[in-house]
Write a protein that holds these residues in place. Structure first.
Motif, PDB file in Angstrom:
ATOM      1  N   LEU A 206       0.935  -1.428  -0.169  1.00 58.97           N
ATOM      2  CA  LEU A 206       0.228   0.071   0.055  1.00 58.97           C
ATOM      3  C   LEU A 206       1.008   1.335  -0.174  1.00 58.97           C
ATOM      4  N   GLU A 207       1.849   1.318   0.777  1.00 66.15           N
ATOM      5  CA  GLU A 207       2.740   2.207   1.017  1.00 66.15           C
ATOM      6  C   GLU A 207       3.408   2.583  -0.473  1.00 66.15           C
ATOM      7  N   ARG A 208       3.572   1.675  -1.065  1.00 62.96           N
ATOM      8  CA  ARG A 208       4.454   1.842  -2.434  1.00 62.96           C
ATOM      9  C   ARG A 208       3.607   2.178  -3.311  1.00 62.96           C
ATOM     10  N   PHE A 209       2.401   1.482  -3.559  1.00 64.63           N
ATOM     11  CA  PHE A 209       1.336   2.193  -4.373  1.00 64.63           C
ATOM     12  C   PHE A 209       1.091   3.573  -4.231  1.00 64.63           C
ATOM     13  N   ILE A 210       0.971   3.994  -3.030  1.00 64.62           N
ATOM     14  CA  ILE A 210       0.633   5.547  -2.785  1.00 64.62           C
ATOM     15  C   ILE A 210       1.655   6.228  -3.281  1.00 64.62           C
ATOM     16  N   SER A 211       3.035   5.836  -2.962  1.00 60.80           N
ATOM     17  CA  SER A 211       4.156   6.578  -3.265  1.00 60.80           C
ATOM     18  C   SER A 211       4.413   6.817  -4.777  1.00 60.80           C
ATOM     19  N   GLU A 212       3.787   5.980  -5.570  1.00 65.02           N
ATOM     20  CA  GLU A 212       3.717   6.013  -7.059  1.00 65.02           C
ATOM     21  C   GLU A 212       2.682   6.871  -7.669  1.00 65.02           C
ATOM     22  N   GLN A 213       1.732   7.266  -6.994  1.00 60.42           N
ATOM     23  CA  GLN A 213       0.737   8.202  -7.376  1.00 60.42           C
ATOM     24  C   GLN A 213       1.218   9.626  -7.220  1.00 60.42           C
ATOM     25  N   THR A 214       0.426  10.433  -8.026  1.00 57.85           N
ATOM     26  CA  THR A 214       0.635  11.676  -8.314  1.00 57.85           C
ATOM     27  C   THR A 214      -0.311  12.646  -7.556  1.00 57.85           C
ATOM     28  N   THR A 215       0.258  13.702  -6.784  1.00 59.69           N
ATOM     29  CA  THR A 215      -0.389  14.644  -5.979  1.00 59.69           C
ATOM     30  C   THR A 215      -0.297  15.962  -6.635  1.00 59.69           C
ATOM     31  N   GLU A 216      -1.363  16.886  -6.545  1.00 63.32           N
ATOM     32  CA  GLU A 216      -1.240  18.233  -6.906  1.00 63.32           C
ATOM     33  C   GLU A 216      -1.439  19.002  -5.714  1.00 63.32           C
ATOM     34  N   ARG A 217      -0.335  19.360  -5.129  1.00 62.46           N
ATOM     35  CA  ARG A 217      -0.359  20.004  -3.698  1.00 62.46           C
ATOM     36  C   ARG A 217       0.311  21.334  -3.901  1.00 62.46           C
ATOM     37  N   GLY A 218      -0.695  22.561  -3.885  1.00 64.84           N
ATOM     38  CA  GLY A 218      -0.156  23.913  -4.046  1.00 64.84           C
ATOM     39  C   GLY A 218       0.124  24.082  -5.528  1.00 64.84           C
ATOM     40  N   GLY A 219      -0.606  23.469  -6.443  1.00 65.13           N
ATOM     41  CA  GLY A 219      -0.537  24.054  -8.018  1.00 65.13           C
ATOM     42  C   GLY A 219       0.695  22.831  -8.459  1.00 65.13           C
ATOM     43  N   VAL A 220       1.578  22.331  -7.661  1.00 60.22           N
ATOM     44  CA  VAL A 220       2.547  21.431  -8.266  1.00 60.22           C
ATOM     45  C   VAL A 220       2.325  19.874  -8.254  1.00 60.22           C
ATOM     46  N   ALA A 221       2.449  19.225  -9.263  1.00 56.52           N
ATOM     47  CA  ALA A 221       2.032  17.839  -9.583  1.00 56.52           C
ATOM     48  C   ALA A 221       3.689  16.945  -9.318  1.00 56.52           C
ATOM     49  N   ILE A 222       3.381  16.206  -8.247  1.00 58.46           N
ATOM     50  CA  ILE A 222       4.629  15.563  -7.614  1.00 58.46           C
ATOM     51  C   ILE A 222       4.284  14.176  -7.276  1.00 58.46           C
ATOM     52  N   LYS A 223       5.081  13.246  -7.497  1.00 58.84           N
ATOM     53  CA  LYS A 223       4.828  11.867  -6.889  1.00 58.84           C
ATOM     54  C   LYS A 223       4.850  11.989  -5.538  1.00 58.84           C
ATOM     55  N   ILE A 224       3.973  11.245  -4.859  1.00 63.97           N
ATOM     56  CA  ILE A 224       4.062  11.393  -3.493  1.00 63.97           C
ATOM     57  C   ILE A 224       5.031  10.760  -2.679  1.00 63.97           C
ATOM     58  N   PRO A 225       5.940  11.728  -2.016  1.00 58.82           N
ATOM     59  CA  PRO A 225       7.029  11.188  -1.519  1.00 58.82           C
ATOM     60  C   PRO A 225       6.749  10.465  -0.195  1.00 58.82           C
ATOM     61  N   ILE A 226       7.460   9.466   0.467  1.00 56.24           N
ATOM     62  CA  ILE A 226       7.423   8.724   1.280  1.00 56.24           C
ATOM     63  C   ILE A 226       8.687   8.654   2.387  1.00 56.24           C
ATOM     64  N   VAL A 227       8.540   8.665   3.675  1.00 51.39           N
ATOM     65  CA  VAL A 227       9.701   8.620   4.659  1.00 51.39           C
ATOM     66  C   VAL A 227       9.325   7.762   5.605  1.00 51.39           C
ATOM     67  N   CYS A 228      10.231   6.918   6.090  1.00 55.75           N
ATOM     68  CA  CYS A 228      10.293   6.122   7.122  1.00 55.75           C
ATOM     69  C   CYS A 228      10.553   6.812   8.525  1.00 55.75           C
ATOM     70  N   VAL A 229       9.959   6.961   9.610  1.00 54.88           N
ATOM     71  CA  VAL A 229      10.518   7.387  11.035  1.00 54.88           C
ATOM     72  C   VAL A 229      10.572   6.385  11.943  1.00 54.88           C
ATOM     73  N   VAL A 230      11.680   6.207  12.340  1.00 54.75           N
ATOM     74  CA  VAL A 230      12.098   5.044  13.323  1.00 54.75           C
ATOM     75  C   VAL A 230      12.049   5.459  14.536  1.00 54.75           C
TER      76      VAL A 230
END
Length: 1505
Positions: A305-329
């Protein structure tokens, strides 16, 4: 309903797990994948109109068809009992918890329980809303689903049916699943930072969802934020992915038709080995595999699921980017280490919170060491310190595995960020998380600008300008301003003023940025909620000739700038010219500016197209800053408009125009809050105009007054003064400088210090002008004695005004004399003079109506004329005079005519009020009277209620059936009204009752009808007590209540108006000055001569009217440019003064002092933390040195005892000294060189073998050489089953190696000799000369031993359009020929393995035509060998490896015939394969071993790399 294709797509995605990511979700299939925030708000607003029941119904029908659960369908008794001692199935559930069919005789009777066969999917029975009892009314969402559910379906559920916004960041929090203790400060920092990054960037936080461990920490962080924040700040989306079979009290969540809501009880005391859900999470995904009590079921689905979401494109602030993902340990055990390893392997950045315990601290310590010191013994010591309980039971093989994973994690330092509280200024986890993402982005293989641009898009999408300032906009890279234009558009559309300010500071010039296409794109992306957007839509709908859209397809956007100009003209007023004229056919206005070479998608539009230029187009505007300012103001964006206004040239006119626009919009705005905000912003812009004008007026009065009357081409050919008047900016008009200018206009060419009595005296005896009684401003008039002085005197508005006053008083006197004394049947000469006088007044009104120096048109002038109240009064008086004159000339209507003229005289007298508004004494009083008249009308309505009610009741009680209308009116209204002023009705109480004073039958027209009376006794018969009570009540309410209310209203109006009377008077004074400034000098009736002269001049001779320069002056270009430059300079001075005053405010000083104190406290705390950390590290270093010395002494003693010199192998090396401050040796994303001591092959030891499910035996660095003992080394044997079996060695096995192979020699067509000399052969299999790899067999390679490949490096010089060689950092730039396979993310050199007997590699043959093969072989023979040896490839094994020869083929001349032939014969036979010339740069996306070869080639030719 979800289409079946979606589940298919998800299945394909799962099959591709482990291969390079591919886009599988189509926005057309999965809704909401590319939805902006504004559209989401709009959709939700429309959805709120429907009931919740409709939403629940849609969800209840969609989920069972698309979401499944898992159930055990075959009961097999387990040897283990449940916690309660009951018999359970192998799945963990008791018999009664199974379906009936599971307990019946089964076809698989007697067989072992197999989850693949005995667990089946069926529609889920647990979904809907979840409410935690006793913990408030917060409602969450939950669903139970199968572990095989495609991630695309889950994502569709979350965005479509749960209504979640597409995130701009995905934060996966992992760590310890059990409760652990954290330092209070570290806990506070973690909670604050995690929620801050989620709230500011619109991120999703994904955890395990249970009420324990790290999930509990995240939940409490969200809880604290929810309690301390307002509802405007939004909700933090926290998604818990947990195992259904481990959730305590999960039976409360089972509702086959959906729980709306389902009540869940958190019972930590009775949960046993199960876990409760955390009440502070907002959404729950409960993963079901059909078992009970087994943890970790959700991990594979969560990863997918996390990988799938990170492959989608979001338009936040008028900028289209692939959704970045970060792991917090945070903290964690073996599972956490495995999760971190997988994340790092997949390229996901990780942030490890040091000090949280266990694995997190082990990694934090290892990250600060060079790779040579990350050894097995070091890992053992770390585990014994941080994971003591686990270390005692940890076998050696697991320690080796941990060491290998830690080495691989630490090796990719660009993806690993260690957050240490107080280290190097790190105080916030949110900054560490975002810095980790940017650091990972910098490590990606992109050419310079693409990498930098990607980082900037991330910062804009997160709305974190602080990160952009500190991490992106550094001095390390020179950038062009045009590179910022696309993100500037995105920042404007998404209303991020801080980013706009940042871009302006870094070189963006609005004059270059604003183009026709950019502006049009901005208006097409207006906020749909703003009023201006709806007005534009209304204009488009009303446009004639617009084709109606067909129902199936929406209409194409047809908004053009002339539509915007139409709405703006409605707001600014018709006195302005259109700001954007309608373009002619084939003529599209543009600005001729350079082209930035950028690629960025904003809301589905390629912004690169917005910056294309074509020659032969005209510029559309003189001031692009104005266009951007209007765009911001019409959307009521205060901060954005403030930044843009500070860049404007014509700043006073811009501020006044913004005030006008905002006031007009506020009148139509339905939302009260928005309307008030617009009015407040309009008032703010008026103050800015006053501030700048004050600065100008202080410096130079004459130039400041020029600014008032300068015709501004940018603002529709209007002036600042006209804009202020139309906007009703009374404060600006009442400014001393504006009033001084109006006074100057009022006095014409006369000095303003002339006494009024002198002016009147010269009016009556003009020869006195030659005596010097009147002073003039101009020197030529002071010196002259001729007619110029007379003309200048009588053309002054003040003189014209007083002449007209005298004339008007004379007119009223003659008019009154005629009405009262000399009104004869035949008009006398006085009456004829009145007619002539009135005719001259009519001519003057017609002149005012048709006078159009600005060419507005007759309709506009008529509207402007009748918009003035006094003009309406003039027209009414003239029409009434004409009606009276008509009646007067008819003998039978002489008297009615006199009555009408008498009433008309009143209207002419009222006209005096307008004349005396110029007086500083009477003018304000007249304004107060006008305002009180409005109060009187409201009072009369209340009074009429009491008058009529009392009059009707009195009339009905006293008099019976009065039929005379006039007497009814007298009794009901007239007498009741007079009663208020003390005239009591005669028969109200019967005291003065007399039948002689009334008519018994109402027949006498001069007497009222008698009241109800006793005819015999001649006494009143009506109830006197009642009429007296009514009279008392009437007088009480009217005389006391209503009259005092009127007095109070007058008093309030007086006090309210009195405060602003001076401003109002000064504002209205302009109209009178303007009227008399353009009026002919002769007073009525002599003004007829002036009108006759004007008629001949305009109509007969057709001489056009001249614009009055005093109120509207068009300057020369040079003079205007100098004036605007001066205005800009003083505007900067005004802004600096404003900033200084802001800093000097007591509130600001207190805030600054508080911030400084907080900073000092933080610095002191950080310093103490640094010192304590430094002390601890020094002590650890000292302990290590002592341990090394102890071992060295032990060896010396042993050597002496043995009587020899000992062996050098056992001598321990001294421990390296740590840095005194204990700084991390973390490398940023730009570091490519390996650490010292990490010289062994790395790619060949990756745990997961490529394109397979085989896992290598972990081999740490120190165990790579074959000479090093490694007793537990037991690598698996793997050989891939290849299709081309004729060209590969037999597979063999670990026990039976292939026979008949000659190693270290030429074996038939296969050369098995190594470039590194003779290699060892053990048990019939060759050994990799570079050491262990963790895998035996030949893997995916074709041969045992060395597999020889050829890498041709084909290069040429990069040239510009002129043919000159491009340079960078003085060095020449190369281009290399590269190819790319369809399933790969990286480009590669066109080389590789060769078929037996062939000279060219297979990959090269795929991109070259056959007829060029022989020619290329000749080029290879002439090339230069740049490398020959071992290749660190992921496919290498212990028994098979790749060795290559790299040959450089360079074309130094662009006219080389071989180069031209090569280009003409390039052809990819596979349609998915790509081939191109790529600029040589260390950032190009190329395989690592190919980069090493390319670096050698660049060094060979002295080229840039």
């Amino acid at each position: 309903m979800e289409p079946p294709a979606l589940r298919k797509a998800g299945s394909k995605q799962e099959e591709g797990f482990g291969v390079p990511p591919r886009r599988v979700a189509d926005p057309g299939v999965v809704p909401n994948l590319r939805r902006s925030n504004s559209s989401l708000c709009k959709v939700r607003r429309s959805q709120n109109l429907f009931g919740n029941s409709e939403k629940q119904e849609n969800l209840s029908s969609w989920i069972p068809e698309n979401i499944k659960k898992k159930e055990c369908v075959y009961f097999v008794e387990s040897a283990k009992l449940s916690d309660a001692g009951r018999v359970v199935c192998e799945c963990g559930y008791m018999r009664q918890q199974h379906l009936e069919e599971a307990t019946r005789p089964h076809a698989s009777q007697g067989k072992d329980w197999d989850p693949k066969k005995h667990v089946q999917e069926m529609p889920t029975d647990a979904f809907g809303d979840i409410v935690f009892t006793g913990l408030g009314q917060r409602v969450g969402k939950y669903v139970r689903l199968s572990q095989d559910t495609p991630p695309g379906v889950i994502y569709h559920l979350m965005t479509r049916y749960w209504g979640l916004d597409v995130p701009s960041l995905l934060i996966s929090v992992t760590g310890g699943a059990k409760d652990f203790n954290m330092k209070p400060r570290l806990k506070s920092v973690f909670r604050r930072g995690l929620v801050k990054v989620a709230q500011t960037t619109g991120a999703w936080i994904i955890t395990g969802g249970s009420h324990t461990g790290v999930m509990k920490q995240v939940g409490e962080a969200v809880r604290d934020f929810t309690l301390s924040s307002s509802h405007h700040e939004g909700e933090v989306v926290t998604i818990g992915v947990a195992t259904w079979g481990t959730v305590h009290n999960r039976e409360d969540l089972i509702h086959p038709s959906g729980g709306f809501p389902a009540e869940y009880v958190v019972d930590e005391e009775g949960q046993g080995h199960l876990t409760c859900l955390d009440s502070n999470h907002s959404h729950f995904i409960l993963v079901d595999d059909g078992t009970h009590g087994r943890y970790g079921v959700e991990i594979p689905l969560r990863t997918r699921l996390e990988r799938f979401i990170s492959e989608q494109t979001t338009e936040r602030g008028g900028v289209a980017i692939k959704i970045p993902i970060v792991c917090v340990v945070l903290e964690g055990g073996p599972g956490t280490l495995h999760t971190i390893y997988n994340a790092i392997t997949n390229g996901t950045p990780c942030v490890v919170v040091a000090g949280s315990g266990r694995v997190a601290d082990v990694l934090a310590q290892a990250a600060g060491l060079p790779m040579s010191e990350v050894t097995i013994s070091r890992t053992q010591r770390s585990l014994s310190v941080f994971c003591q309980e686990m270390f005692e039971t940890l076998p050696e093989s697991r320690v080796v595995e941990w060491t290998k994973k830690i080495q691989d994690i630490v090796r990719r330092r660009q993806l690993l960020t260690i957050f240490r509280e107080g280290k190097d200024g790190q105080q916030d986890v949110d900054v560490a998380i975002l810095q980790a993402l940017l650091k990972a982005s910098r490590s990606h293989d992109h050419v310079g600008h693409e990498n930098w641009d990607h980082q900037l898009k991330l910062a804009v999408a997160w709305d974190r300008v602080d990160i952009a300032r500190s991490e992106i906009f550094t001095d390390e890279r020179q950038r062009k301003a045009s590179e910022l234009h696309p993100v500037m558009v995105a920042a404007l559309i998404s209303n991020k003023p801080e980013f706009v300010k940042l871009f302006l500071e870094n070189g963006v010039r609005l004059q270059e940025f604003v183009t026709w296409d950019t502006l049009l794109h901005l208006y097409r992306n207006l906020d749909p909620c703003c009023l201006f957007h709806s007005k534009l839509q209304q204009v488009l709908a009303e446009e004639p000739g617009r084709p109606a859209p067909t129902p199936p397809t929406p209409p194409a956007p047809c908004l053009q700038m002339h539509h915007v100009a139409q709405v703006l003209r409605e707001l600014l007023g018709d006195f302005t010219q259109p700001l954007y004229p309608r373009p002619r056919t084939g003529d599209r206005p543009r600005l001729l500016l350079p082209v930035p070479n950028v690629k960025l998608h904003v809301q589905g539009v390629r912004l690169r197209s917005l910056y294309k230029r074509s020659p032969g187009h005209v510029a559309f505007t003189m001031d692009p800053v104005r266009d951007l300012l209007i765009w911001a103001v019409v959307q009521n964006r205060r901060e954005l408009a403030e930044i843009i206004w500070a860049q404007s040239q014509d700043c006073i006119a811009a501020a006044l125009a913004c005030s006008k626009i905002l006031k007009e919009l506020s009148k139509e705005e339905e939302d009260t809050d928005s309307s008030e905000e617009m009015l407040a912003l309009a008032d703010e812009y008026e103050h800015r105009a006053i501030g700048v004008f004050t600065e100008c007026y202080r410096k130079d009065e004459d130039r400041a007054q020029k600014l008032l009357t300068r015709v501004s081409e940018a603002w529709g050919k209007t002036t600042c003064l006209q804009l202020a008047l139309e906007a009703k900016d009374m404060k600006f008009v009442s400014h001393g400088g504006v009033q001084a200018f109006l006074t100057k206009v009022w006095w014409g060419q006369l000095c303003v210090d002339n006494r009024l009595w002198r002016v009147i005296l010269c009016m009556l005896a003009f020869p006195l002008l030659y005596t010097g009684l009147i002073s003039f401003r101009e020197r030529r008039l002071r010196a002259g004695r001729g007619l110029l002085r007379v003309r200048a005197f009588f053309n002054a508005p003040v003189v014209i005004f007083h002449l007209n006053i005298l004339s008007y008083f004379a007119f009223l006197c003659v008019f009154a004399y005629v009405l009262m004394v000399d009104f004869q049947p035949t008009p006398s000469w006085c009456e004829c003079l009145i007619y002539l006088w009135l005719f001259s007044l009519v001519c003057e009104e017609l002149r005012q109506l048709f006078s159009d120096p600005d060419e507005f048109g007759l309709m506009k002038m008529a509207l402007l004329y009748f918009s003035d109240f006094w003009n309406k009064l003039d027209v009414g008086a003239i029409l009434l005079f004409i009606a009276g004159l008509t009646c007067r000339l008819i003998p039978g209507l002489l008297y009615p005519g006199r009555i009408i003229l008498s009433l008309d005289f009143i209207m002419f007298c009222l006209r005096l009020m307008h004349i005396f508004t110029i007086s500083k004494t009477l003018g304000p009083k007249i304004i107060i009277v006008k305002r009180m008249m409005k109060d009187v009308f409201f009072f009369l309505f209340l009074l009429a209620v009491w008058v009529v009610s009392f009059g009707v009741a009195k009339q009905a009680i006293l008099i019976h059936n009065e039929r005379r209308v006039d007497w009814i009116f007298r009794g009901v209204v007239y007498q009741s009204y007079l009663t208020i002023f003390g005239q009591m009705p005669a028969f109200i109480d019967g005291v003065n009752f007399s039948l002689d004073q009334c008519s018994p039958n109402g027949t006498d027209p001069y007497k009222p009808k008698c009241p109800e009376s006793d005819a015999v006794r001649q006494e009143p018969a009506f109830p006197e007590w009642l009429t007296v009570i009514l009279l008392c009540l009437y007088l009480l309410f009217t005389n006391i209540l209503l009259l005092n209310l009127l007095i109070a209203m007058f008093n309030y109006t007086f006090q309210q108006v009195q405060e602003h009377t001076d401003q109002i008077w000064k504002f209205q004074r302009h109209d009178l000055i303007e009227e008399y400034q353009g009026r002919p000098p002769a007073p009525p009736p002599f003004i007829v001569l002036s009108h006759l002269h004007l008629f001949i001049k305009r109509v007969v001779l057709k001489i056009p009217a001249r614009r009055r320069k005093q109120l509207k002056n068009k300057l020369e270009k040079n003079e205007e440019a100098a004036l605007l430059s001066w205005e800009i300079y003083l505007k900067e001075s005004y802004l600096q003064n404003q900033q200084y005053q802001q800093k000097q405010r007591p509130e600001q000083k207190i805030q600054d002092i508080g911030n400084k104190i907080s900073t000092v406290v933080d610095l002191l705390e950080m310093e103490s933390l640094k010192r304590s950390g430094s002390t601890g590290q020094r002590l650890a270093s000292l302990e290590e040195q002592v341990a090394q010395m102890s071992r060295a002494l032990h060896w010396v003693i042993k050597a002496l005892r043995d009587g020899g010199f000992g062996s050098e192998e056992g001598i321990p090396a001294p421990a390296p000294q740590k840095a005194s401050e204990g700084q991390d040796l973390e490398l940023d994303g730009r570091q490519e060189e390996e650490d010292v001591g990490d010289s062994h092959h790395v790619n060949a030891r990756h745990l997961l073998y490529p394109d397979s499910h085989v896992t290598r035996f972990p081999v740490p660095n120190e165990k790579v050489p074959w000479e090093t003992e490694f007793p537990i080394y037991q690598p698996p044997f793997y050989t891939d089953d290849r299709k081309d079996k004729g060209f590969v060695d037999p597979a063999g096995s670990a026990r039976e190696p292939p026979s008949g192979i000659s190693y270290n020699a030429v074996d038939g067509p296969t050369d098995r000799r190594s470039f590194h000399g003779v290699y060892a052969v053990q048990d019939g299999l060759p050994l990799n000369p570079m050491g262990r790899t963790g895998l035996r067999g030949r893997g995916a390679l074709g041969c045992f031993g060395p597999n020889h490949t050829l890498q041709p490096v084909i290069t040429r010089w990069r040239r510009n359009q002129d043919g000159a060689i491009c340079r960078k950092s003085i060095k020449k730039m190369l281009e290399v020929l590269v190819v790319k396979h369809p399933l790969s993310e990286h480009w590669a050199l066109p080389g590789g393995s060769r078929d037996p007997g062939e000279m060219l590699p297979r990959k090269l043959k795929q991109v070259l035509r056959r007829e060029f093969w022989s020619s290329f072989q000749n080029l290879l023979t002439q090339g230069t060998e740049v490398y020959k040896g071992y290749v660190d490839d992921p496919r290498n094994t212990d028994n098979a490896w790749i060795e290559t020869v790299a040959i450089s083929i360079h074309f130094p001349d662009q006219s080389d015939m071989d180069l031209k032939r090569l280009n003409s014969h390039l052809h990819a036979c596979d349609p998915g394969m790509s081939v191109r010339w790529q600029v040589v740069d260390k950032r190009i996306p190329l395989y690592a071993n190919h980069k090493t070869i390319l670096r050698k080639v660049a060094a060979l030719y002295g080229a840039f790399y």
